[in-house]
Design an enzyme around this catalytic site. Structure first.
Site, PDB file in Angstrom:
ATOM      1  N   SER A   1       0.606  -1.185   0.001  1.00 38.07           N
ATOM      2  CA  SER A   1       0.388  -0.224  -0.184  1.00 38.07           C
ATOM      3  C   SER A   1       0.874   1.163  -0.258  1.00 38.07           C
ATOM      4  O   SER A   1       0.230   2.198   0.158  1.00 38.07           O
ATOM      5  CB  SER A   1      -1.335  -0.290   1.195  1.00 38.07           C
TER       6      SER A   1
ATOM      7  N   LYS B   1      -6.680   4.294   8.376  1.00 37.37           N
ATOM      8  CA  LYS B   1      -5.878   5.225   7.667  1.00 37.37           C
ATOM      9  C   LYS B   1      -6.199   6.658   7.676  1.00 37.37           C
ATOM     10  O   LYS B   1      -5.164   7.652   8.364  1.00 37.37           O
ATOM     11  CB  LYS B   1      -5.207   4.652   6.265  1.00 37.37           C
TER      12      LYS B   1
END
Length: 835
Positions: A708, A751
């Site tokens: 990611s 996140k």
């Protein structure tokens, strides 16, 4: 077997003269080493000789005719062949009287000790030991002290003979008739079998006969103490045995007397009591049959039998379990919602799921009756989230809302399968597993049982507890859960099991498949503020002895504590810091200073000291080559910085920061993509030929992996090569391909909350993650701009400063020539209801 009499055939009067005459000690003698014993003068003792060189010594001594030898004790009995340094230098001058050859090639001797000798020098050790010796007579003075010591020695020896079975009465009679003190010492020491070799040698080496008698007295006294203690122990054991036999006989007589009088004995009363308890317990047919079988066994055995107490303990467990006891569920939906809202802020998904459970149970009860409601098993819930978000306390709230008993079982570090299933009754001290113990403590067969830290189960040679939980957490199987100790089925289907975990990866797939996973994400700053005002502050004020009117917290003060003194997904450290403030306020009030105390942002810095965390995004991204990424961790989301730098070289590429293989491959893919887009980005084609690139992710002690961070690494490299800084309010996440596609990633909620927590304003996400914004709290969506990128070029346009604002590389500064920047990839501002 041959017996040799070493005495020559002489007339009777000549033999008498030989016995009365003691030969003098020669200047040199063969030395016979003996093990485990000491030969004394004036004594006759049998010896066994087995070594070849010792047999040769004896044969030569007998063949030469004088039969005289020296005898010395070996210092260490473990030594097979004793050398000149292995024997004591004080020994005994002796004569061999008889010699017997045994079938096992050993020689049995009868030797008489004559005088004490000292070895001055060994002259030979080849065939056997020979040495020069000198006579070493003892000092013998018949004084009053010696006479007293002799009498005391004889008295002690008399007591020893009465206690020691190996000492005959004849030795005592001989000792009484001996007048020579030296002969008394040596005779008693020879007959005293339990004397240590070192003590026996020390007795031989003492020069004064009074010292010898004193030493012998102490040895006999010590042996007497041991024998008397042994006799006392034996007497006590015999007394206990006789007492047990007597009690058994009396108990049997009492049984017969009570039987004649028509009364029941204690065992009969106890058995009747168990019969009543078994009837009242309303066990399952299988359990009741087993209980009656064990009771019949108990009836036929005496109470003193070891098995009696084992059966009694087993029956106690059976009759005390709540086979038919349950608590009535409170199915008031409104009340349950109120209780959950009182105990926990937000957590809407969890609350909705519980209310669904109550609603279904209520409808089944109303439309199908009580039995229909009981057959509804529901799901096994598993709360997964970072520490401090309220997973464990949520289980208590669920139990309170339902009106059920609550039991918490910590599974962290559990390695033994028997902790779940129990031990079999064949083991001493066996007990049921912790599940059955918890059910017994709850006194209800339908409690709420929280299995805490299910992701931290261990396993070893004693079994795998997580495999044992497969039956427990399967609604289709736990109706017939069989504990090893009980060995009968127990119905766990009415129990509500709630598991908690920080992460799902360590949980084995089969166990994970049996649970309904409910994710609890980290809290936003606004949520932490509401939790602190509604729960944490009142609790800490009370726990620290303060009154609510004595201290108050401003909202900005709580925000400052959460922002500058904690960095967490939950609120555990926040509560700890609030508690620290309350303790300091309590000290302030205890000193008699004025109240109330209002905790302001300025007061927070005064009470807690300098901030522990800083907003360093703006600092780090002021130079090209640094980009801010978003990461998921087991304890919530976090931000990470990716730094790139160049140095003279030749197309080298180094990646550091303790990265996993997947992340290293993402870094290589990011570099390859940027190089392929060099013309579009305005990068000199010769840049790569004369440059080495170093990509580093700080906090090198922390392992990192996953794809990611691909867009972040590509942005950092592009920023370095184009000399365009990355915006200081932007964070990003997403996987990239060599073709420049941005692929979706997981952990979006955690996140984004991390980005919001550190004060960022813009978040770049993969286009296919747009649907994940539904999970975000409204205040987060309102305060952040979201850019959804399909291509890496969209990320560059949204994250990098425009080309006209390149940084002057000559001075390394961060001055921009143009303020602001246009963003071609149109940002989406997430407002309430905007997906």
């Amino acid at each position: 077997m041959h017996i040799f009499n070493v005495k020559k055939d002489k007339p009777e009067d000549e033999q008498k003269n030989d016995q009365e005459t003691t030969p003098s000690v020669p200047s040199e003698l063969p030395i016979l080493p003996v093990r485990g014993t000491v030969v004394y003068p004036l004594t006759v003792i049998p010896l066994s000789v087995g070594q070849e060189r010792d047999i040769k010594l004896v044969d030569e001594a007998v063949t030469n005719g004088n039969r005289l030898i020296g005898i010395a004790t070996v210092k260490d009995a473990q030594i097979e062949i004793a050398g000149v340094d292995d024997v004591y230098t004080t020994g005994t001058f002796a004569v061999i009287h008889r010699l017997l050859r045994a079938p096992d090639n050993t020689v049995r001797l009868i030797v008489q000790g004559l005088e004490r000798i000292r070895i001055t020098e060994f002259t030979s050790s080849e065939l056997y030991l020979r040495a020069r010796v000198v006579d070493a007579p003892e000092r013998v003075e018949k004084t009053v002290q010696v006479e007293a010591l002799m009498r005391n020695t004889v008295d002690l020896f008399r007591k020893l003979v009465s206690l020691a079975s190996y000492l005959p009465e004849e030795i005592l009679m001989a000792a009484i008739n001996i007048e020579d003190p030296r002969q008394l010492v040596y005779m008693l020491a020879t007959s005293f079998q339990r004397i240590d070799v070192k003590d026996a040698q020390e007795l031989l080496e003492l020069d004064d006969v009074a010292d010898k008698l004193t030493k012998l007295n102490s040895l006999i006294t010590k042996e007497l103490e041991v024998l008397e203690l042994g006799k006392k122990i034996q007497s006590n054991a015999q007394g206990e045995l006789e007492k047990t036999q007597r009690e058994y006989i009396l108990r049997e007589q009492m049984k017969q007397i009570k039987k004649e009088l028509g009364e029941e004995d204690e065992q009969g009363v106890e058995i009747k009591d168990y019969e009543k308890k078994i009837a009242d317990a309303h066990m399952s047919p299988e359990a009741e049959k087993e209980a009656k079988r064990e009771l019949d066994r108990m009836r036929s055995m005496p109470t003193a039998a070891a098995e009696y107490s084992v059966i009694k303990t087993y029956l106690d467990w059976l009759v005390e379990l709540p086979w038919s006891k349950t608590t009535t569920d409170n199915l008031d939906i409104a009340r349950a919602r109120q209780i959950l809202d009182e105990d926990h802020f937000d957590l809407k998904e969890i609350k909705v799921r519980l209310l669904e459970y109550l609603a279904v149970r209520k409808l089944r009860l109303e439309r199908g009756g009580d039995e229909e409601a009981k057959t509804y098993k529901g799901s096994i819930l598993c709360f997964v989230g970072p520490p401090g978000v309220g997973k464990t306390s949520l289980g208590q709230s669920i139990a309170r809302a339902l009106g059920r008993k609550f039991i918490r079982m910590s599974l962290g570090g559990m390695r033994d399968e028997a902790e779940i299933r129990g031990h079999r009754r064949t083991y001493i001290g066996a007990l049921p597993g912790r599940l059955i113990q918890s059910i017994k403590r709850a006194e209800s067969r339908n409690p709420v049982i929280m299995l805490d830290e299910v992701d931290k189960l261990g396993n070893d040679y004693r079994g795998d507890p997580s495999s044992a939980l497969l039956e427990v957490l399967d609604p289709a199987q736990n109706k017939t859960f069989r504990d090893h100790y009980l060995d009968v089925d127990f119905d766990l289907s009415q129990v509500i099991f709630i598991c908690t975990a920080n992460q799902l990866d360590p949980v084995q797939p089969a166990l994970r498949d049996r649970m309904e996973i409910l994710q609890l994400s980290g809290y936003t700053e606004d949520e932490k503020l509401n939790i602190a005002k509604g729960y944490l502050v009142p609790r800490q004020v009370k726990e620290n002895g303060l009154n609510p009117e004595e201290v108050s917290f401003e909202d900005d003060a709580i925000r400052q504590i959460a922002r500058d003194y904690t960095r967490e997904a939950g609120v555990r450290n926040l509560e700890r810091e609030i508690g620290s403030v309350c303790r300091k306020v309590a000290t302030y009030i205890a000193e008699g200073k004025p109240v109330p105390v209002v905790v302001t942002p300025q007061k927070v810095a005064e009470l807690l000291g300098k901030p522990r965390f800083y907003a360093e995004v703006a600092e780090r991204t002021t130079i090209p080559g640094v980009a801010t990424g978003l990461a998921w961790t087991p304890v919530g989301g976090d931000i990470l910085f990716i730094e790139a730098t160049r140095m003279p070289g030749s197309k080298g590429f180094v990646v550091t920061g303790q990265l996993g293989d997947v992340m290293k491959e993402s870094a290589q893919a990011a570099l390859s993509y940027v190089r392929s887009q060099a013309n579009n980005l305005g990068i000199d084609e010769k840049f790569f030929e004369h440059s080495d690139i170093h990509l580093h992710i700080p906090e090198g002690a922390t392992p990192k992996d996953g794809p990611s961070a691909g867009v972040t690494m590509a942005t950092a490299i592009a920023s370095l090569m184009t000399n365009r800084v990355v915006r200081d309010d932007v964070a990003m996440t997403g996987e990239i391909t060599l073709r420049g596609r941005v692929l979706p990633v997981g952990g979006i909620k955690e996140k984004v909350i991390a980005a919001h927590r550190v004060g960022l304003k813009r978040v770049i996400l993969p286009k296919r993650n747009e649907k994940d914004l539904d999970e975000l709290p409204d205040e987060v969506r309102k305060q952040l701009n979201f850019v959804f990128a399909e291509q890496v070029s969209d990320v560059f346009e949204a994250a990098l400063s425009p080309a006209s604002s390149r940084v002057d590389g000559s001075n390394g500064g961060a001055e921009k020539t143009v303020e602001g920047e246009p963003v071609k990839a149109k940002p989406v501002r997430a407002a309430k209801g905007n997906k």
